[in-house]
Design a protein around this motif. Structure first.
Motif: not given
Length: 213
Positions: A22-29, A111-115, A126-130
């Motif tokens: 998560v710390n590696g994601f540009s929008k999150f810490k 990882k990309s889906i989590l981000e 909301f976020y709903h994933t297949e």
């Protein structure tokens, strides 16, 4: 400014690995990590510890993810919860959605889906994933023909009951109908909306604003 995240996970190695991701994601810490819901609620007593998003495990000692999510919905409604669990059974997903979770991911997600899930939960609500599993959720995005479906008043009443933890027998009793008639409503609605199961119906109800978790 980055969006803040708190990870609630009782497995230390996993929580540390998630924190690094998560710390590696540009929008999150990541603000901090908790081992269970009770620890999280204790930390929340200090306003500086309240994040934008909580990445929540479900099976934890002392206070599990469902109980914690219910508490957050009541006491800290602005905090968004994204469930991250190994649990993929219909009952658990239903309970977590009803508790107030804005999304549900399995721990083997990419990882990309989590981000993307974190971004969507924070920015759209909301976020709903297949990837949760097509078997359980069916079609997550209402098809064009589904939007045009006209539901009868009693069908809408049934859908609202189905979004609770009531059994079909209990729903039948509350609607003053026979269990067989209620099963008929269920099968008819599943066919009309092109759904496979009760979980899909709950998600349809949330998206259609027939039910607000």
């Amino acid at each position: 400014m980055k969006y803040t995240v708190v990870i609630v996970e009782d497995h230390i190695l996993l929580s540390q690995a998630l924190s690094g991701l998560v710390n590696g994601f540009s929008k999150f810490k990541v603000l901090y990590i908790c081992k269970n819901g009770k620890e999280l609620l204790t930390r929340f007593k200090d306003a500086k510890n309240i994040p934008d998003v909580v990445l929540m495990d479900i099976n934890m000692p002392i206070m599990n993810g469902i109980e914690t999510t219910e508490a957050l919905k009541k006491e800290y409604p602005k905090v968004k919860v994204l469930a991250l669990s190994v649990e993929e059974d219909e009952h658990t997903i239903l309970k977590m959605l009803r508790a107030g979770a804005k999304g549900y991911l399995l721990k083997d997600t990419e990882k990309s889906i989590l981000e993307n899930a974190l971004v969507q939960v924070q920015e759209t609500g909301f976020y709903h994933t297949e990837n949760v599993t097509s078997l359980l959720l069916g079609s997550l995005e209402p098809k064009k023909e589904e939007k045009k479906v006209l539901l009868k008043e009693r069908e809408i009443e049934f859908i609202k009951h189905a979004c609770t933890e009531k059994t079909y027998k209990e729903i039948a009793k509350d609607m003053c109908l026979s269990p067989k008639t209620v099963e008929g409503y269920r099968d008819s609605i599943f066919e009309k909306l092109n759904l496979k199961n009760r979980t899909g119906l709950v998600i349809y109800a949330i998206k259609s604003k027939l039910f607000i978790p």
